[in-house]
Write a protein that holds these residues in place. Sequence first.
Motif, PDB file in Angstrom:
ATOM      1  N   ARG A   7      68.891  17.138  54.491  1.00 45.25           N
ATOM      2  CA  ARG A   7      69.402  17.783  55.582  1.00 45.25           C
ATOM      3  C   ARG A   7      68.495  17.948  56.991  1.00 45.25           C
ATOM      4  NH1 ARG A   7      69.365  23.315  52.252  1.00 45.25           N
ATOM      5  NH2 ARG A   7      67.442  22.191  51.647  1.00 45.25           N
ATOM      6  N   THR A   8      67.425  17.227  56.720  1.00 43.27           N
ATOM      7  CA  THR A   8      66.509  17.145  57.886  1.00 43.27           C
ATOM      8  C   THR A   8      67.251  16.089  59.064  1.00 43.27           C
ATOM      9  OG1 THR A   8      64.629  17.133  56.456  1.00 43.27           O
ATOM     10  CG2 THR A   8      64.119  16.208  58.671  1.00 43.27           C
ATOM     11  N   ASP A   9      67.425  16.593  60.226  1.00 43.55           N
ATOM     12  CA  ASP A   9      67.759  15.872  61.448  1.00 43.55           C
ATOM     13  C   ASP A   9      66.821  15.335  62.706  1.00 43.55           C
ATOM     14  OD1 ASP A   9      67.468  18.340  62.389  1.00 43.55           O
ATOM     15  OD2 ASP A   9      69.672  18.732  63.031  1.00 43.55           O
ATOM     16  N   PHE A  10      65.561  15.696  62.364  1.00 41.43           N
ATOM     17  CA  PHE A  10      64.610  15.356  63.410  1.00 41.43           C
ATOM     18  C   PHE A  10      63.412  14.390  62.640  1.00 41.43           C
ATOM     19  CE2 PHE A  10      60.768  16.196  65.949  1.00 41.43           C
ATOM     20  CZ  PHE A  10      61.074  16.714  67.320  1.00 41.43           C
ATOM     21  N   GLY A  11      62.910  13.679  63.835  1.00 36.66           N
ATOM     22  CA  GLY A  11      61.825  12.723  63.021  1.00 36.66           C
ATOM     23  C   GLY A  11      61.105  12.338  64.483  1.00 36.66           C
ATOM     24  N   ILE A  12      59.893  11.757  64.312  1.00 40.65           N
ATOM     25  CA  ILE A  12      59.137  11.067  65.357  1.00 40.65           C
ATOM     26  C   ILE A  12      58.726   9.631  64.675  1.00 40.65           C
ATOM     27  CG2 ILE A  12      57.037  11.099  66.779  1.00 40.65           C
ATOM     28  CD1 ILE A  12      56.634  14.154  66.046  1.00 40.65           C
ATOM     29  N   ILE A  13      59.203   8.763  65.558  1.00 40.31           N
ATOM     30  CA  ILE A  13      58.405   7.295  65.275  1.00 40.31           C
ATOM     31  C   ILE A  13      57.390   7.177  66.443  1.00 40.31           C
ATOM     32  CG2 ILE A  13      59.245   4.833  65.360  1.00 40.31           C
ATOM     33  CD1 ILE A  13      62.051   5.604  64.267  1.00 40.31           C
ATOM     34  N   SER A  14      56.378   6.617  66.216  1.00 39.39           N
ATOM     35  CA  SER A  14      55.204   6.520  67.127  1.00 39.39           C
ATOM     36  C   SER A  14      54.418   5.284  67.063  1.00 39.39           C
ATOM     37  CB  SER A  14      54.294   7.294  67.172  1.00 39.39           C
ATOM     38  OG  SER A  14      53.147   7.512  67.829  1.00 39.39           O
ATOM     39  N   ASP A  15      54.435   4.631  68.367  1.00 41.81           N
ATOM     40  CA  ASP A  15      53.330   3.495  68.100  1.00 41.81           C
ATOM     41  C   ASP A  15      51.895   3.887  67.900  1.00 41.81           C
ATOM     42  OD1 ASP A  15      52.498   0.757  68.701  1.00 41.81           O
ATOM     43  OD2 ASP A  15      52.065   1.393  70.883  1.00 41.81           O
ATOM     44  N   ILE A  56      69.068  11.611  60.854  1.00 41.12           N
ATOM     45  CA  ILE A  56      67.685  11.954  61.692  1.00 41.12           C
ATOM     46  C   ILE A  56      68.137  11.470  63.166  1.00 41.12           C
ATOM     47  CG2 ILE A  56      65.378  11.523  62.031  1.00 41.12           C
ATOM     48  CD1 ILE A  56      64.802  11.907  59.191  1.00 41.12           C
ATOM     49  N   ARG A  57      67.728  12.068  63.937  1.00 43.84           N
ATOM     50  CA  ARG A  57      67.994  11.849  65.635  1.00 43.84           C
ATOM     51  C   ARG A  57      66.193  11.879  65.896  1.00 43.84           C
ATOM     52  NH1 ARG A  57      70.896  15.710  68.710  1.00 43.84           N
ATOM     53  NH2 ARG A  57      70.455  14.435  70.310  1.00 43.84           N
ATOM     54  N   TRP A  58      66.000  10.568  66.388  1.00 45.20           N
ATOM     55  CA  TRP A  58      64.496  10.533  66.464  1.00 45.20           C
ATOM     56  C   TRP A  58      63.987  10.626  67.767  1.00 45.20           C
ATOM     57  CZ3 TRP A  58      61.671   9.223  62.060  1.00 45.20           C
ATOM     58  CH2 TRP A  58      62.199   8.961  60.784  1.00 45.20           C
ATOM     59  N   VAL A  59      62.654  11.117  68.035  1.00 45.06           N
ATOM     60  CA  VAL A  59      61.888  10.969  69.104  1.00 45.06           C
ATOM     61  C   VAL A  59      61.157   9.549  69.200  1.00 45.06           C
ATOM     62  CG1 VAL A  59      60.004  12.158  70.574  1.00 45.06           C
ATOM     63  CG2 VAL A  59      61.806  13.705  69.571  1.00 45.06           C
ATOM     64  N   LEU A  60      61.270   8.785  70.040  1.00 48.85           N
ATOM     65  CA  LEU A  60      60.605   7.504  69.901  1.00 48.85           C
ATOM     66  C   LEU A  60      59.242   7.645  71.132  1.00 48.85           C
ATOM     67  CD1 LEU A  60      63.688   5.043  70.170  1.00 48.85           C
ATOM     68  CD2 LEU A  60      62.782   6.107  67.867  1.00 48.85           C
ATOM     69  N   VAL A  61      58.173   7.450  70.539  1.00 48.07           N
ATOM     70  CA  VAL A  61      56.960   7.553  71.296  1.00 48.07           C
ATOM     71  C   VAL A  61      56.537   6.023  71.432  1.00 48.07           C
ATOM     72  CG1 VAL A  61      55.030   8.915  72.056  1.00 48.07           C
ATOM     73  CG2 VAL A  61      56.674   9.824  70.767  1.00 48.07           C
ATOM     74  N   GLY A  62      55.768   5.755  72.417  1.00 44.47           N
ATOM     75  CA  GLY A  62      55.319   4.554  72.795  1.00 44.47           C
ATOM     76  C   GLY A  62      54.763   4.287  74.136  1.00 44.47           C
ATOM     77  N   VAL A 103      65.152  11.544  72.264  1.00 42.28           N
ATOM     78  CA  VAL A 103      64.268  11.382  73.514  1.00 42.28           C
ATOM     79  C   VAL A 103      63.676  10.002  73.372  1.00 42.28           C
ATOM     80  CG1 VAL A 103      63.019  12.302  75.265  1.00 42.28           C
ATOM     81  CG2 VAL A 103      64.376  13.855  73.978  1.00 42.28           C
ATOM     82  N   VAL A 104      63.399   9.436  74.416  1.00 45.49           N
ATOM     83  CA  VAL A 104      62.434   8.404  74.291  1.00 45.49           C
ATOM     84  C   VAL A 104      61.215   8.618  75.211  1.00 45.49           C
ATOM     85  CG1 VAL A 104      61.708   5.988  75.131  1.00 45.49           C
ATOM     86  CG2 VAL A 104      64.028   6.358  73.971  1.00 45.49           C
ATOM     87  N   ALA A 105      60.121   8.767  74.776  1.00 44.90           N
ATOM     88  CA  ALA A 105      58.842   9.247  75.279  1.00 44.90           C
ATOM     89  C   ALA A 105      57.952   8.193  75.623  1.00 44.90           C
ATOM     90  CB  ALA A 105      58.110  10.404  74.865  1.00 44.90           C
TER      91      ALA A 105
END
Length: 352
Positions: free
Chosen positions: A139-147, A259-265, A288-290
């Motif tokens: 059921r999780t729909d949030f996550g972070i992918i980080s460089d 999951i809809r990700w926050v992408l951080v780089g 969001v892309v950050a």
Amino acid sequence: MSRSFFAARVEEALNRAVGRFLRRRGWKERVVAYTGYGDPTFVRVMARLILVPERSASGAFGRELLKRRGWRNFLALPVVRGTIVVHTSRGPIEVRTDRSGYIDVRLENGSLEPGWRKVELSTTDGRRTSADIQVIDPRTDFGIISDIDDTIISTMLPRLMLAAWNSLVVHESARQAVPGMARLYRDLLAEHPGAPLVFVSTGSWNTQPTLNRFLHSRRFPLGAMLLTDWGPTSTGWFRSGREHKEREVRQLAEDFPNIRWVLVGDDGQHDPAIYGRFTLEYPDHVRVVAIRQLTPAEQVLAHGTLDALESEQMDRSHSVPWVAGQDGWEIHVKLDAALSGEDPGGHRVDTP
């Protein structure tokens, strides 16, 4: 099937020969476990089988390794085409390593509930260790992918020297975290309990233990780490870091379709292009892309010019919002606004 690139064949033959020599002198197999992830149906288990001196094959090996400078992490020899035993609720499963000693497998999840769990791994002669696995609730729909480099760690080194210096020389206590990034990740995950944080980097797997120690000491949340193997591949001298990142980000989208990700780089290399392409291909998987904006000095060290790479700037006219800042504090403010449906100036932004 075509033969592997000659350098890969030479590397494998050399590792086999040295391995036989060291085994005769008492070196033992040891499993180095990496942090993985999964859901109630599968777990992704990653590890490496290496040879170490007999005295280092004890449980104290990992703790000693973490205290050493990077170059010592490369002294262990990979076990070519060896066997790692994964202990599951349905019994042990033997997994064959590749020519560099690695395994990266998906296994059926028989009993692990959502949350941080452990999977036991061992050599064939019974030396055990455990891998941390984050099992994600479906059921999780949030996550972070980080460089990592230049995104959460300030490197301030020429890109050509960066990998060798960080891997072979620098002790983790000498590295500097980008201000505010640890707080940013802690706050996001506090707002979304059980959400995954996944670090995707072109760094070597050999540095994973010291990276984990660095992140823990700077109060970054625990997360799976997807690194890469250096050296020749089956087709050439070096692996493509960009292809590695693109492949892993796509894999995460497939593994966790809800999951809809926050992408951080950062804007020092390929992150804007990688994330831009991903948002065009998978717009429903991105919140969001950050992007961390490097200083002019950092840009010079990253690629030799004062400005961000023009070739890496992507068309951002689509519905996924982008934010940028020079550190975690600035990104935090803008990211909060974007996640709430506003831009930093208080205007509405289009969010899918």
